[in-house]
Design a protein around this motif. Structure first.
Motif, PDB file in Angstrom:
ATOM      1  N   LEU B 208      32.071  45.478  24.643  1.00  0.00           N
ATOM      2  CA  LEU B 208      32.299  44.047  24.844  1.00  0.00           C
ATOM      3  C   LEU B 208      32.847  43.434  23.573  1.00  0.00           C
ATOM      4  O   LEU B 208      32.617  43.932  22.476  1.00  0.00           O
ATOM      5  CB  LEU B 208      31.012  43.357  25.310  1.00  0.00           C
ATOM      6  CG  LEU B 208      29.718  43.533  24.517  1.00  0.00           C
ATOM      7  CD1 LEU B 208      29.628  42.511  23.412  1.00  0.00           C
ATOM      8  CD2 LEU B 208      28.552  43.387  25.463  1.00  0.00           C
ATOM      9  N   GLY B 209      33.591  42.357  23.734  1.00  0.00           N
ATOM     10  CA  GLY B 209      34.204  41.717  22.581  1.00  0.00           C
ATOM     11  C   GLY B 209      34.850  40.414  23.006  1.00  0.00           C
ATOM     12  O   GLY B 209      34.603  39.915  24.112  1.00  0.00           O
ATOM     13  N   ILE B 210      35.667  39.864  22.136  1.00  0.00           N
ATOM     14  CA  ILE B 210      36.325  38.590  22.431  1.00  0.00           C
ATOM     15  C   ILE B 210      37.221  38.764  23.662  1.00  0.00           C
ATOM     16  O   ILE B 210      38.029  39.691  23.729  1.00  0.00           O
ATOM     17  CB  ILE B 210      37.142  38.106  21.212  1.00  0.00           C
ATOM     18  CG1 ILE B 210      36.188  37.859  20.033  1.00  0.00           C
ATOM     19  CG2 ILE B 210      37.935  36.849  21.542  1.00  0.00           C
ATOM     20  CD1 ILE B 210      36.877  37.588  18.720  1.00  0.00           C
ATOM     21  N   GLY B 211      37.037  37.916  24.637  1.00  0.00           N
ATOM     22  CA  GLY B 211      37.861  37.980  25.843  1.00  0.00           C
ATOM     23  C   GLY B 211      37.238  38.752  26.993  1.00  0.00           C
ATOM     24  O   GLY B 211      37.804  38.780  28.088  1.00  0.00           O
ATOM     25  N   SER B 212      36.075  39.372  26.776  1.00  0.00           N
ATOM     26  CA  SER B 212      35.437  40.109  27.882  1.00  0.00           C
ATOM     27  C   SER B 212      35.079  39.150  29.018  1.00  0.00           C
ATOM     28  O   SER B 212      34.489  38.097  28.795  1.00  0.00           O
ATOM     29  CB  SER B 212      34.144  40.788  27.409  1.00  0.00           C
ATOM     30  OG  SER B 212      34.420  41.817  26.507  1.00  0.00           O
ATOM     31  N   PHE B 355      35.905  41.058  41.198  1.00  0.00           N
ATOM     32  CA  PHE B 355      35.690  40.962  39.751  1.00  0.00           C
ATOM     33  C   PHE B 355      36.237  42.227  39.110  1.00  0.00           C
ATOM     34  O   PHE B 355      35.806  43.332  39.427  1.00  0.00           O
ATOM     35  CB  PHE B 355      34.191  40.822  39.453  1.00  0.00           C
ATOM     36  CG  PHE B 355      33.864  40.582  37.992  1.00  0.00           C
ATOM     37  CD1 PHE B 355      33.465  39.329  37.543  1.00  0.00           C
ATOM     38  CD2 PHE B 355      33.943  41.616  37.056  1.00  0.00           C
ATOM     39  CE1 PHE B 355      33.159  39.109  36.202  1.00  0.00           C
ATOM     40  CE2 PHE B 355      33.640  41.404  35.723  1.00  0.00           C
ATOM     41  CZ  PHE B 355      33.243  40.153  35.291  1.00  0.00           C
ATOM     42  N   LYS B 356      37.215  42.048  38.219  1.00  0.00           N
ATOM     43  CA  LYS B 356      37.752  43.202  37.501  1.00  0.00           C
ATOM     44  C   LYS B 356      37.335  43.144  36.036  1.00  0.00           C
ATOM     45  O   LYS B 356      37.114  42.053  35.488  1.00  0.00           O
ATOM     46  CB  LYS B 356      39.272  43.242  37.620  1.00  0.00           C
ATOM     47  CG  LYS B 356      39.702  43.702  38.992  1.00  0.00           C
ATOM     48  CD  LYS B 356      41.103  44.241  38.983  1.00  0.00           C
ATOM     49  CE  LYS B 356      41.420  44.850  40.331  1.00  0.00           C
ATOM     50  NZ  LYS B 356      42.832  45.181  40.446  1.00  0.00           N
ATOM     51  N   LEU B 357      37.222  44.306  35.438  1.00  0.00           N
ATOM     52  CA  LEU B 357      36.828  44.362  34.037  1.00  0.00           C
ATOM     53  C   LEU B 357      38.005  44.028  33.137  1.00  0.00           C
ATOM     54  O   LEU B 357      39.156  44.282  33.498  1.00  0.00           O
ATOM     55  CB  LEU B 357      36.283  45.762  33.696  1.00  0.00           C
ATOM     56  CG  LEU B 357      34.789  45.962  33.965  1.00  0.00           C
ATOM     57  CD1 LEU B 357      34.425  45.660  35.397  1.00  0.00           C
ATOM     58  CD2 LEU B 357      34.354  47.365  33.578  1.00  0.00           C
ATOM     59  N   SER B 358      37.717  43.450  31.969  1.00  0.00           N
ATOM     60  CA  SER B 358      38.813  43.138  31.050  1.00  0.00           C
ATOM     61  C   SER B 358      38.578  43.861  29.731  1.00  0.00           C
ATOM     62  O   SER B 358      37.449  44.056  29.304  1.00  0.00           O
ATOM     63  CB  SER B 358      38.882  41.633  30.809  1.00  0.00           C
ATOM     64  OG  SER B 358      37.728  41.184  30.157  1.00  0.00           O
TER      65      SER B 358
END
Lengths: 132, 510
Positions: B208-212, B355-358
């Motif tokens: 996880l990180g910025i934009g997740s 819901f898709k993962l980013s």
């Protein structure tokens, strides 16, 4: 049957052993759950575990001694729409009337409740309603 | 670097095709225990997590739209709860802990947010000073979330990786953000969802990180970056999150009030963890019994509160925790049942393909530490203000003798000490009056044995708060061995206020 009664004593009668008299005359133990004294009256919540006619007899004795008696049909209720099942109330409940049960949902066993009111204050979403 | 098991792109392709394998973190823990981590990591593409707790650092940016004629609001209220207005004319921020100027903490910013998301009507009140371009000075109207141009939940700190458990060694009930803490270690309050905890399940912050993209308040949210007080080295990571409030669900955003503490907002947060390598799988499979926190004594008025013991989330969730030689009830302030619901809902969204993962734009900072506030102005300490060598007495002293000495010395409080000058009680002028009434002869018959004390290094305002809590006017000052060093009274405190020009006194409106 298990009956819960709210007794109100006026100052004129607050110093008389009326409850003891009711216990002696009925021969049935009466459990005091909660008692408060204010400047204008004494208020007590008691529990009687006896046949219906014995309960009526006790109520009769109390009333004839100028005690106001009100039967409490249901004392605690959880508003299920509001409750989030956090369990904050379970830790402050002295008699384990409130516990987390199956799937961590809040379970209330009313017969264990002594009307202390701890759960009301501890509930963050004000889902507990107490009648006393 | 661990060998890659799958990429986020491959997972999204499986989501699109409808053959992605998703388990909640609880299910994944069980699968890894029954079938082994190797097999679990091969079979499962995504693990969903969830938490549902009181998150005070939450709030929403709102744009109210312009009235005609327009107003530049410098102050605004929603249902009497102040909205932060240090922004442009009709932009505002409603914070979860702000509270009603008429109802107090029973109705706060958290409740405003819940009412907004529920589509209820709220009273908006605004004030401005009037300018040429914004001539209006007052506005009062009724609005719903549908009238707002934007309503964006922006929470500076959510989803603590884990959180401390609290208990109370004192003889007074404490009302805290971890709930009501009964006296004498009467209970333990804790928070966090343990093996469902979003940030603990990716505790090395690998995926996880910025934009997740995440589950936030029943809608879609995004991680903006590290949350405030983020402290990864201690497994106290946090995230800052944002999402469209208009698309959220009141089931997962609940206004709340902690008795005698304040109002807040329960927020549902869920994060999908793509099982991209074995280390991620191992972390996601961590069971409650391997997730630890510390039990802390909240009766100590310091940020450095003593740690009583380490405890696992398994023990906390069992509801009974051993503390010394007794068993103490533990209760969560966050909801585990709702945390499961968050993880289940997110799982359902992924399985349904909505819901898709980013892939994160950048990782979260891992080096930052949490600092404390520097105190660079002198603060008056008890040692500087106390009366040294106060009048003391022994338990066997006669009432008559002591009352004479009190009159001569013009004092109201007399610490009672033993031969080694150790505190054993206190006697006040009120106790002397009581002694006369009951015809007592010696101090030990009437003295108060449970004495509230002060320590020389404590600050004056902590001691003033203690006097207020116990409704008393004087405290003996003692050292570590309970020997009396001095006495501090409310008269000493008011002397301080006089010399400071009333600096600490909060004045009421004129």
């Amino acid at each position: 049957m298990k009956a819960r009664l709210e007794l109100r004593y006026s100052p004129a009668h607050v110093n008389k052993p009326i409850l003891s008299k009711a216990i002696l005359e009925s021969g049935v133990p009466i459990n005091i759950l909660n008692a408060r004294l204010t400047a204008t009256e004494g208020i007590m919540t008691v529990e009687v575990n006896a046949d219906e006619n014995v309960v009526s007899k006790i109520i009769g004795i109390l009333r004839s001694n100028n005690v106001e008696v009100k039967e409490i049909p249901r004392y605690v209720e959880i508003n299920r729409d509001k409750c989030i099942d956090c369990g904050a109330c379970t830790a402050v409940c002295p008699t384990d009337a409130l516990t987390l049960g199956l799937e961590r949902k809040l379970v209330l066993e009313e017969e264990k409740c002594i009307l202390c009111g701890n759960c009301l204050k501890s509930c963050p979403v004000r889902a507990v309603v107490l009648y006393k | 670097m661990d060998e890659s098991l799958r990429t986020i792109g491959q997972i999204n392709n499986k989501i699109a095709k409808g053959d992605v394998v998703v388990l909640t973190a609880e299910e994944f823990v069980k699968l890894a225990e029954s079938s082994g981590l190797e097999r679990a990591s091969r079979e499962v593409d995504v693990v969903t997590t969830g938490t549902f707790g009181a998150m005070c650092s939450s709030g929403a940016f709102l744009n109210f739209g312009h009235a005609d004629p327009p107003i530049k609001m410098t102050k605004a209220w929603l249902n009497d709860v102040p909205v932060y207005k240090g922004l442009a004319a009709v932009d505002g921020y409603i914070g979860a802990t702000a509270f009603s100027e008429t109802k107090g903490i029973d109705y706060g910013g958290g409740h405003v947010i819940e009412d907004l998301v529920s589509g209820r009507e709220l009273i908006l009140r605004g004030e401005g000073y009037g300018t040429d371009c914004y001539p209006r000075k007052h506005v009062e109207t009724v609005i719903t979330i549908h009238d707002l141009n934007q309503a964006v939940l922006v929470n500076p700190r959510n989803a603590y990786q884990r959180y401390f458990a609290a208990t109370n060694s004192s003889e007074r009930t404490l009302y805290t953000y971890l709930g009501t803490l009964l006296p004498n270690y009467g209970n333990i309050g804790y928070s966090g969802s343990g093996e469902l905890s979003p940030l603990y399940k990716d505790r090395d912050l690998e995926t996880l990180g910025i934009g997740s993209r995440i589950f936030l308040g029943g809608g879609i949210g995004y991680i903006m970056g590290e949350g405030t007080q983020h402290y990864p080295a201690k497994y106290l990571s946090t995230i800052m999150v944002a999402g469209d409030l208009k698309k959220m669900n009141p089931r997962f955003l609940r206004g709340a009030t902690f008795y005698k503490y304040g109002s807040t907002l329960y927020v549902g947060v869920g994060i999908p963890i793509p099982i991209v390598n074995m280390n991620v799988a191992r972390n996601a499979a961590t069971p409650d019994r391997e997730i630890y926190t510390e039990i802390i004594d909240y009766s100590v008025p310091s940020v450095n509160r003593p740690i009583l013991r380490r405890v696992s989330y398994e023990e906390l969730k069992s509801g009974k925790v051993g503390l010394g030689d007794r068993t103490v009830k533990a209760a969560s302030m966050s909801s585990l049942r709702m945390a499961v619901e968050v993880a289940e809902t997110l799982k359902k969204w992924i399985l349904e393909g909505v819901f898709k993962l980013s892939r994160p734009v950048a990782p979260l900072n891992k080096d930052v530490v949490q600092k404390t506030m520097p105190l660079r102005r002198p603060e008056p300490k008890v040692a500087e203000l106390m009366r040294k060598n106060p009048l003391t007495a022994n338990p066997k002293d006669s009432i008559r003798d002591v009352s004479e000495r009190m009159v001569r010395g013009n004092v109201d409080h007399v610490p009672v000490v033993d031969e080694q000058n150790r505190l054993v009680g206190i006697v006040t002028t009120w106790d002397i009056a009581k002694a006369v009434a009951i015809n007592a002869r010696t101090l030990e018959e009437i003295m108060t044995r449970k004495v509230i004390v002060a320590k020389p290094q404590e600050t004056v305002d902590i001691v003033a708060k203690r006097m207020e809590q116990h409704d008393i006017t004087g405290l003996p000052v003692v050292d570590e061995e309970n020997r009396v060093l001095g006495l501090i009274t409310s008269a000493d405190l008011s002397r301080l206020l006089k010399t400071q020009g009333g600096g600490v006194v909060v004045e009421g409106p004129a």
